[in-house]
Design an enzyme around this catalytic site. Structure first.
Site, PDB file in Angstrom:
ATOM      1  N   CYS A 178       0.867  -1.190   0.000  1.00  0.00           N
ATOM      2  CA  CYS A 178       0.000   0.000   0.000  1.00  0.00           C
ATOM      3  C   CYS A 178       0.901   1.236   0.000  1.00  0.00           C
ATOM      4  CB  CYS A 178      -0.958   0.013   1.185  1.00  0.00           C
ATOM      5  SG  CYS A 178      -1.875  -1.528   1.398  1.00  0.00           S
ATOM      6  N   ALA A 223       1.598   3.913  -2.160  1.00  0.00           N
ATOM      7  CA  ALA A 223       1.403   5.279  -2.676  1.00  0.00           C
ATOM      8  C   ALA A 223       1.240   6.277  -1.532  1.00  0.00           C
ATOM      9  CB  ALA A 223       0.174   5.315  -3.576  1.00  0.00           C
ATOM     10  N   PRO A 224       1.724   7.519  -1.721  1.00  0.00           N
ATOM     11  CA  PRO A 224       2.326   8.085  -2.932  1.00  0.00           C
ATOM     12  C   PRO A 224       3.831   7.856  -3.082  1.00  0.00           C
ATOM     13  CG  PRO A 224       2.044   9.805  -1.312  1.00  0.00           C
ATOM     14  CD  PRO A 224       1.501   8.546  -0.687  1.00  0.00           C
ATOM     15  N   GLY A 225       4.423   7.071  -2.221  1.00  0.00           N
ATOM     16  CA  GLY A 225       5.827   6.717  -2.380  1.00  0.00           C
ATOM     17  C   GLY A 225       6.792   7.394  -1.432  1.00  0.00           C
ATOM     18  N   LYS A 252       7.386   6.708   1.707  1.00  0.00           N
ATOM     19  CA  LYS A 252       8.126   5.724   2.496  1.00  0.00           C
ATOM     20  C   LYS A 252       9.023   4.859   1.600  1.00  0.00           C
ATOM     21  CE  LYS A 252       4.620   5.661   6.148  1.00  0.00           C
ATOM     22  NZ  LYS A 252       3.603   6.521   5.522  1.00  0.00           N
ATOM     23  N   GLU A 275       0.838  -1.262  -4.955  1.00  0.00           N
ATOM     24  CA  GLU A 275      -0.264  -0.318  -4.783  1.00  0.00           C
ATOM     25  C   GLU A 275      -1.442  -0.766  -5.651  1.00  0.00           C
ATOM     26  OE1 GLU A 275      -2.920   2.401  -3.983  1.00  0.00           O
ATOM     27  OE2 GLU A 275      -1.049   2.337  -2.846  1.00  0.00           O
ATOM     28  N   ASP A 298       1.599  -0.070   5.232  1.00  0.00           N
ATOM     29  CA  ASP A 298       0.933   1.193   5.561  1.00  0.00           C
ATOM     30  C   ASP A 298      -0.541   1.007   5.207  1.00  0.00           C
ATOM     31  OD1 ASP A 298       0.189   3.768   6.051  1.00  0.00           O
ATOM     32  OD2 ASP A 298       1.705   4.703   4.784  1.00  0.00           O
ATOM     33  N   CYS A 334      -2.387   5.861   9.736  1.00  0.00           N
ATOM     34  CA  CYS A 334      -2.466   7.270  10.153  1.00  0.00           C
ATOM     35  C   CYS A 334      -3.809   7.476  10.863  1.00  0.00           C
ATOM     36  CB  CYS A 334      -2.276   8.220   8.980  1.00  0.00           C
ATOM     37  SG  CYS A 334      -3.411   7.956   7.609  1.00  0.00           S
TER      38      CYS A 334
END
Length: 439
Positions: free
Chosen positions: A257, A259-261, A263, A280, A325, A378
């Site tokens: 998972c 995106a957006p990249g 990490k 992704e 994530d 998050c």
């Protein structure tokens, strides 16, 4: 150039944007850039300020409308309702002169093709001016002053009986702007000096050597050498993911998972010779990973695929480390995305918890013995975080939880499992981390 010198009315565009988000369920991050194409110069920032501000303080502004109008406008006139809230927000929170805020908001009714309502808008806004002190007095003890939906306030009070007010306060503020300096381009202090030369003030974060906090948020195109990959915009607490993962060169690492990249690229900044696979599900979001890799001059294998079905893309590989994530309620990043409060429903949480578990359960067999999985959200809701990990551990005898200590000066909440970081002014957003090692 201001809106009086243009062929458009910024307040009417703001009202249309809010209608798209609040009536049609569109994401502000999708709608706003499209709407900003209709305006020029500083008006882009003004449109953003109004839309973000109204979405932050929506319950309060709605309450003002309920106090000043005999009856609500019908559903066909929702954009007019949001226009009134735009007027309230300017008068209550912005430095726009009152006469300009009122006249421009009244003129916006014409742009929305409801000229017959000019008198109504003018009357309501002038009444708001006159009754402002009385309204604030009445508001003082009402829950609408917290600017959160009732279901979310209830959950926060249950989960954080002593911290919920501080969380709400942090959610209601404008977010700080954190940078992650690329060590291949600059030492952090050196980049800080480059910023200072441009009169952009910043502070270093001692816990994370790549992190810089800007004193004031700025447009990305003002960051020196941004397009050349010298720096990435990334929240402070998001940067902990890779320090907890501790990637090493030559390891096979999965960013699931991805995106957006942010990490993915961070892993490669820390371990440039690691073999990274970024997976992704969403094709458009996967494109963002590729763009970020290109900007930072890094390489990873990007796969567009369903993380819950690894047998279709894993090709027999076993990973040294996995960073998951997981999709979540995003309740830890509300200050960056205030529309989350109104787009998310309490009923969404159970579905998200199910998806998170499916991802964890599906990818676990592909972690090598002795390997590490870092689970990230998050979110600040326990059912997505420590309760999720507790459930996973109960069903996987070969999974071992490793405690994570809170770094000095961070705002967190004690949990039996994992590390729960909470949003804090001039610090990081709300994130949860758990470290699982395969026995």
């Amino acid at each position: 150039m201001n809106s009086t010198q243009t062929s458009y009315n910024i307040r009417s565009i703001a009202a249309k944007t809010l209608t798209e988000v609040l009536e049609k369920g569109a994401s502000l991050s999708t709608v706003l850039p499209l709407m900003q194409q209709q305006v020029v110069g500083k008006d882009k920032g003004l449109l953003q300020e109004i839309c973000f501000g109204v979405l932050r303080s929506l319950p309060e502004l709605d309450w003002f409308a309920s106090q000043l109008m005999d009856r609500p406008l019908d559903k066909k006139q929702k954009n007019i309702h949001y226009l009134i809230l735009v007027g309230f927000y300017q008068l209550h929170y912005m430095r726009v002169p009152a006469h300009a805020a009122i006249s421009e908001t009244v003129n916006a009714v014409v742009a929305l093709k409801r000229p017959q309502l000019k008198g109504l808008i003018n009357g309501v806004l002038r009444q708001f001016q006159r009754q402002h002190p009385i309204l604030l007095e009445r508001l003082a003890n009402l829950d609408v002053r917290f600017w959160h939906p009732t279901w979310l306030l209830t959950k926060l009070k249950q989960a954080y009986p002593s911290e919920w007010k501080a969380i709400v306060e942090a959610n209601n503020q404008k977010p700080p702007m954190w940078l992650r300096v690329n060590p291949a381009a600059y030492e952090t202090q050196a980049y800080q000096a480059v910023l200072a030369e441009r009169e952009i003030e910043s502070h270093m974060q001692t816990n994370l050597p790549q992190a810089l906090l800007l004193n004031e948020p700025i447009a990305v195109d003002r960051l020196p050498e941004f397009n050349e990959g010298a720096v990435t915009v990334q929240d402070l607490n998001a940067q902990y993911a890779v320090s907890l993962l501790a990637p090493q060169n030559d390891e096979l690492i999965l960013d699931l998972c991805a995106a957006p990249g942010g990490k993915t690229t961070h892993i490669l900044e820390v371990a440039p010779k690691a073999n990274v696979i970024a997976v992704e599900l969403d094709e458009k979001r996967a494109l963002r990973i590729k763009e970020n890799l290109k900007r930072l001059h890094r390489h990873a294998e990007v796969i567009i695929a369903d993380g819950t079905k690894p047998s279709t893309w894993v090709a027999g590989r076993q990973f040294n480390k996995i960073l998951l994530d997981a999709p979540c309620s995003a309740t830890g990043v509300i200050r960056r995305h205030p529309d989350i409060k109104w787009l998310r429903r309490s009923t969404d949480i159970a579905d998200l918890v199910t998806t998170q578990y499916e991802l964890l359960n599906a990818i676990w067999p592909y972690l090598k013995s002795g390997g590490t999985l870092i689970y990230v959200t998050c979110s600040i809701l326990p059912e997505e975080n420590d309760q999720q990990i507790k459930s996973f551990l109960a069903k996987h005898a070969d999974a071992e939880h490793h405690p994570l200590n809170l770094p000095v000066g961070m705002f967190g909440a004690e949990r039996a499992l994992g590390l729960q970081l909470l949003p804090k002014a001039n610090m990081g957003d709300g994130f949860y981390y758990a470290k699982l090692v395969k026995k």
